[in-house]
Design a protein around this motif. Structure first.
Motif, PDB file in Angstrom:
ATOM      1  N   ALA A 270      -3.487 -11.365 -37.411  1.00 18.63           N
ATOM      2  CA  ALA A 270      -2.362 -12.060 -36.764  1.00 18.63           C
ATOM      3  C   ALA A 270      -1.919 -13.263 -37.600  1.00 18.63           C
ATOM      4  O   ALA A 270      -0.715 -13.492 -37.778  1.00 18.63           O
ATOM      5  CB  ALA A 270      -2.756 -12.490 -35.350  1.00 18.63           C
ATOM      6  N   LEU A 271      -2.875 -14.023 -38.136  1.00 21.04           N
ATOM      7  CA  LEU A 271      -2.530 -15.150 -39.005  1.00 21.04           C
ATOM      8  C   LEU A 271      -1.833 -14.657 -40.274  1.00 21.04           C
ATOM      9  O   LEU A 271      -0.868 -15.263 -40.739  1.00 21.04           O
ATOM     10  CB  LEU A 271      -3.781 -15.947 -39.361  1.00 21.04           C
ATOM     11  N   ASN A 272      -2.314 -13.553 -40.830  1.00 21.62           N
ATOM     12  CA  ASN A 272      -1.717 -12.971 -42.021  1.00 21.62           C
ATOM     13  C   ASN A 272      -0.259 -12.590 -41.759  1.00 21.62           C
ATOM     14  O   ASN A 272       0.610 -12.831 -42.599  1.00 21.62           O
ATOM     15  CB  ASN A 272      -2.535 -11.745 -42.447  1.00 21.62           C
ATOM     16  N   GLN A 273      -0.003 -12.043 -40.602  1.00 24.44           N
ATOM     17  CA  GLN A 273       1.361 -11.655 -40.254  1.00 24.44           C
ATOM     18  C   GLN A 273       2.257 -12.871 -40.061  1.00 24.44           C
ATOM     19  O   GLN A 273       3.466 -12.811 -40.324  1.00 24.44           O
ATOM     20  CB  GLN A 273       1.371 -10.767 -39.004  1.00 24.44           C
ATOM     21  N   SER A 274       1.689 -13.992 -39.624  1.00 26.73           N
ATOM     22  CA  SER A 274       2.500 -15.214 -39.529  1.00 26.73           C
ATOM     23  C   SER A 274       2.926 -15.654 -40.928  1.00 26.73           C
ATOM     24  O   SER A 274       4.038 -16.158 -41.114  1.00 26.73           O
ATOM     25  CB  SER A 274       1.748 -16.323 -38.803  1.00 26.73           C
ATOM     26  N   GLY A 275       2.067 -15.447 -41.916  1.00 29.36           N
ATOM     27  CA  GLY A 275       2.435 -15.715 -43.302  1.00 29.36           C
ATOM     28  C   GLY A 275       3.561 -14.808 -43.758  1.00 29.36           C
ATOM     29  O   GLY A 275       4.475 -15.234 -44.472  1.00 29.36           O
ATOM     30  N   SER A 276       3.514 -13.556 -43.341  1.00 27.50           N
ATOM     31  CA  SER A 276       4.578 -12.616 -43.681  1.00 27.50           C
ATOM     32  C   SER A 276       5.902 -13.033 -43.059  1.00 27.50           C
ATOM     33  O   SER A 276       6.967 -12.875 -43.671  1.00 27.50           O
ATOM     34  CB  SER A 276       4.213 -11.203 -43.202  1.00 27.50           C
ATOM     35  N   PHE A 277       5.855 -13.603 -41.866  1.00 26.92           N
ATOM     36  CA  PHE A 277       7.074 -14.065 -41.202  1.00 26.92           C
ATOM     37  C   PHE A 277       7.682 -15.240 -41.966  1.00 26.92           C
ATOM     38  O   PHE A 277       8.893 -15.284 -42.206  1.00 26.92           O
ATOM     39  CB  PHE A 277       6.764 -14.447 -39.747  1.00 26.92           C
ATOM     40  N   VAL A 278       6.844 -16.185 -42.383  1.00 30.59           N
ATOM     41  CA  VAL A 278       7.331 -17.321 -43.180  1.00 30.59           C
ATOM     42  C   VAL A 278       7.913 -16.822 -44.501  1.00 30.59           C
ATOM     43  O   VAL A 278       8.961 -17.284 -44.952  1.00 30.59           O
ATOM     44  CB  VAL A 278       6.198 -18.350 -43.431  1.00 30.59           C
ATOM     45  N   TYR A 279       7.249 -15.855 -45.118  1.00 23.52           N
ATOM     46  CA  TYR A 279       7.719 -15.265 -46.374  1.00 23.52           C
ATOM     47  C   TYR A 279       9.097 -14.639 -46.175  1.00 23.52           C
ATOM     48  O   TYR A 279      10.012 -14.856 -46.962  1.00 23.52           O
ATOM     49  CB  TYR A 279       6.704 -14.218 -46.830  1.00 23.52           C
ATOM     50  N   TYR A 280       9.240 -13.872 -45.118  1.00 19.64           N
ATOM     51  CA  TYR A 280      10.514 -13.211 -44.810  1.00 19.64           C
ATOM     52  C   TYR A 280      11.626 -14.247 -44.615  1.00 19.64           C
ATOM     53  O   TYR A 280      12.717 -14.095 -45.163  1.00 19.64           O
ATOM     54  CB  TYR A 280      10.344 -12.351 -43.556  1.00 19.64           C
ATOM     55  N   LEU A 281      11.349 -15.297 -43.873  1.00 18.75           N
ATOM     56  CA  LEU A 281      12.360 -16.330 -43.638  1.00 18.75           C
ATOM     57  C   LEU A 281      12.751 -17.040 -44.933  1.00 18.75           C
ATOM     58  O   LEU A 281      13.925 -17.326 -45.176  1.00 18.75           O
ATOM     59  CB  LEU A 281      11.850 -17.367 -42.631  1.00 18.75           C
ATOM     60  N   THR A 282      11.776 -17.324 -45.774  1.00 21.45           N
ATOM     61  CA  THR A 282      12.038 -18.057 -47.005  1.00 21.45           C
ATOM     62  C   THR A 282      12.742 -17.184 -48.041  1.00 21.45           C
ATOM     63  O   THR A 282      13.555 -17.686 -48.819  1.00 21.45           O
ATOM     64  CB  THR A 282      10.725 -18.625 -47.576  1.00 21.45           C
ATOM     65  N   LEU A 283      12.453 -15.898 -48.043  1.00 17.78           N
ATOM     66  CA  LEU A 283      13.101 -14.998 -49.008  1.00 17.78           C
ATOM     67  C   LEU A 283      14.615 -14.952 -48.826  1.00 17.78           C
ATOM     68  O   LEU A 283      15.338 -14.661 -49.781  1.00 17.78           O
ATOM     69  CB  LEU A 283      12.556 -13.570 -48.879  1.00 17.78           C
ATOM     70  N   GLY A 284      15.083 -15.243 -47.627  1.00 17.08           N
ATOM     71  CA  GLY A 284      16.515 -15.211 -47.360  1.00 17.08           C
ATOM     72  C   GLY A 284      17.304 -16.207 -48.181  1.00 17.08           C
ATOM     73  O   GLY A 284      18.490 -16.008 -48.443  1.00 17.08           O
ATOM     74  N   THR A 285      16.648 -17.281 -48.630  1.00 13.65           N
ATOM     75  CA  THR A 285      17.361 -18.316 -49.369  1.00 13.65           C
ATOM     76  C   THR A 285      16.823 -18.533 -50.782  1.00 13.65           C
ATOM     77  O   THR A 285      17.403 -19.291 -51.543  1.00 13.65           O
ATOM     78  CB  THR A 285      17.271 -19.662 -48.616  1.00 13.65           C
ATOM     79  N   ALA A 286      15.730 -17.889 -51.123  1.00 19.51           N
ATOM     80  CA  ALA A 286      15.080 -18.141 -52.413  1.00 19.51           C
ATOM     81  C   ALA A 286      15.464 -17.084 -53.447  1.00 19.51           C
ATOM     82  O   ALA A 286      15.845 -15.967 -53.107  1.00 19.51           O
ATOM     83  CB  ALA A 286      13.575 -18.153 -52.236  1.00 19.51           C
ATOM     84  N   ASP A 287      15.336 -17.465 -54.701  1.00 17.42           N
ATOM     85  CA  ASP A 287      15.515 -16.546 -55.813  1.00 17.42           C
ATOM     86  C   ASP A 287      14.294 -15.637 -55.857  1.00 17.42           C
ATOM     87  O   ASP A 287      13.174 -16.097 -56.071  1.00 17.42           O
ATOM     88  CB  ASP A 287      15.653 -17.348 -57.114  1.00 17.42           C
TER      89      ASP A 287
END
Length: 109
Positions: free
Chosen positions: A69-86
């Protein structure tokens, strides 16, 4: 004509990817430990039944479920950040930090 346009990531994006790498890297060894014994799960009804039995084994163990579950929270942050990052900066940064944290936590365990 090829353009050599390089876009830097922001401090917030960098911190987000550091967080993602830490979450993923810290939870990987814990999920490995939490799945100990899965190789002993046997089902004689075929591969689908075996997969279901293994999935049941994992989701009924808090030692695996909590790090997952903690790992998936990291995936959620990754997904959100990828929207604006190179992406050419984001993927290597997050993955290399994940490897580093996995090594550190695995060594400590």
């Amino acid at each position: 004509v090829l353009s050599h346009h390089t876009e830097m990531i922001t401090t917030q994006q960098a911190l987000s990817f550091i967080l993602v790498g830490a979450i993923w890297g810290c939870t990987n060894p814990l999920m490995k430990r939490g799945s100990a014994g899965i190789e002993n799960v046997k089902s004689s009804s075929g591969p689908v039944s075996q997969s279901i039995a293994e999935l049941w084994f994992l989701v009924t163990r808090w030692q695996w479920l909590l790090p997952f579950a903690l790992n998936q929270s990291g995936s959620f942050v990754y997904y959100l950040t990828l929207g604006t990052a190179d992406i050419s900066m984001a993927v290597p940064l997050a993955n290399s930090l994940t490897f580093m944290w996995t090594w550190v936590v695995d060594y400590m365990l």
